[in-house]
Design an enzyme around this catalytic site. Structure first.
Site, mmCIF file in Angstrom:
data_model
loop_
_atom_site.group_PDB
_atom_site.id
_atom_site.type_symbol
_atom_site.label_atom_id
_atom_site.label_comp_id
_atom_site.label_asym_id
_atom_site.label_seq_id
_atom_site.Cartn_x
_atom_site.Cartn_y
_atom_site.Cartn_z
ATOM 1 N N SER A 7 -18.039 0.589 16.568
ATOM 2 C CA SER A 7 -17.350 1.855 16.786
ATOM 3 C C SER A 7 -18.339 2.937 17.255
ATOM 4 O O SER A 7 -18.946 2.788 18.315
ATOM 5 C CB SER A 7 -16.606 2.255 15.510
ATOM 6 O OG SER A 7 -15.685 3.285 15.756
ATOM 7 N N ASP A 15 -6.389 -2.855 17.735
ATOM 8 C CA ASP A 15 -7.240 -1.766 17.245
ATOM 9 C C ASP A 15 -6.438 -0.470 17.194
ATOM 10 O O ASP A 15 -5.907 0.003 18.206
ATOM 11 C CB ASP A 15 -8.445 -1.602 18.180
ATOM 12 C CG ASP A 15 -9.557 -0.767 17.567
ATOM 13 O OD1 ASP A 15 -9.252 0.323 17.028
ATOM 14 O OD2 ASP A 15 -10.718 -1.189 17.635
ATOM 15 N N HIS A 29 -9.555 -2.696 13.874
ATOM 16 C CA HIS A 29 -10.846 -2.008 13.940
ATOM 17 C C HIS A 29 -11.721 -2.263 12.710
ATOM 18 O O HIS A 29 -12.833 -1.752 12.631
ATOM 19 C CB HIS A 29 -10.596 -0.498 14.081
ATOM 20 C CG HIS A 29 -11.766 0.292 14.587
ATOM 21 N ND1 HIS A 29 -12.185 0.251 15.893
ATOM 22 C CD2 HIS A 29 -12.605 1.169 13.958
ATOM 23 C CE1 HIS A 29 -13.211 1.057 16.061
ATOM 24 N NE2 HIS A 29 -13.502 1.623 14.903
#
Length: 285
Positions: free
Chosen positions: A151, A229, A261
């Site tokens: 991320s 996600d 995610h």
């Protein structure tokens, strides 16, 4: 030599998972990092090192607790180091107000705005200070390093590698914030750290913009992205994939059906990433 305090040490797959703290000159505060040392690695038998950059709200602990990477690192004789995601305890007004800016959200840039420039220098910490500390004090092979992240940390891994051709032998990312100039997360942090009306400077910290300027050795670049996600409107992986295609940068892009995610996603594929890094690093000896 930095003065360390060992915070914890736990045996794991016959190696040791450790956490240390020290005073960082770049961050001007005490910070922590994790380091996993595989069972066969010691001063007489040093190993390559992989740097892992974590995402928003994380500390140096999230990855080492949730991902299960140690099993693979032990088998591959790969040292793995993970810094915190931001400076902490700097007493900057507002740094603890939001989850996506300030504490836990350093974004791996060197801040230029007056309020944050003295402490929020995660980029220089990651690419210069921390590797020096690791290579001077732990059983790693100097200069034989790779980088990965998730991320916000995926964004960090991409820009650190592209801004420093050859510094890392390979780079990978899970669900990276690939085009932060158009991401709500990225825009918020860039405005706060780099200046609201300084979008030319923003380009120097955006992987999709940087790829057009890359001129160096093969990045050995791998990205995994989950199809489910929940933060896709912050990530823009398709922009980075298209930029790599446009500028003929080889990219191993894996679109993982049904994954979100979370660290369940990271934990599922972390072994493949470590194997890739290990193969590249060992071929670079």
């Amino acid at each position: 030599m930095a003065q360390f305090q060992r915070i914890s040490r736990s045996k794991c797959f016959d190696g040791f998972q450790e956490i240390y703290s020290f005073f960082s000159k770049e961050l001007q505060c005490t910070t922590r990092f994790s380091i996993y040392i595989p069972p066969k690695v010691n001063r007489e038998n040093p190993a390559p090192v992989l740097y892992w950059l974590s995402g928003l709200t994380c500390t140096e602990e999230n990855f080492i607790i949730k991902s299960g990477f140690q099993r693979y690192a032990a088998e591959l004789d790969l040292v793995v180091v993970g810094p915190d995601t931001s400076p902490r305890g700097c007493n900057i007004d507002g740094e603890d107000k939001d989850y996506d800016f300030g504490t836990g959200a350093g974004f791996y840039v060197d801040a230029t705005t007056e309020k944050y420039r003295d402490h929020y220098r995660m980029y220089s910490y990651v690419v210069r200070e921390l590797p020096t500390v690791i290579e001077e004090n732990f059983p790693v092979i100097p200069g034989l390093r790779s980088i990965s992240g998730h991320s916000m940390g995926g964004h960090g891994a991409l820009i650190c590698s592209m801004k420093n051709p050859g510094l890392y032998k390979s780079v990978s990312a899970f669900a990276p914030i690939s085009n932060p100039m158009v991401s709500p997360w990225g825009q918020k942090c860039f405005k706060g750290y780099l200046g609201e009306n300084n979008q030319e400077e923003w380009k120097h910290w955006d992987a999709t913009e940087l790829i057009s300027q890359y001129n160096g050795p093969d990045l050995h670049l791998m990205i995994d992205q989950g199809s489910e996600d929940e933060y896709m409107d912050h990530l823009f992986p398709e922009n980075f994939v298209e930029a790599c295609r446009k500028y003929s940068i080889p990219l191993d892009y894996n679109y993982r059906d049904g994954y979100n995610h979370s660290y369940y996603f990271v934990g599922t594929f972390i072994g493949q990433h470590l194997k890739m890094h290990s193969e590249v690093l060992k071929s670079s000896k």
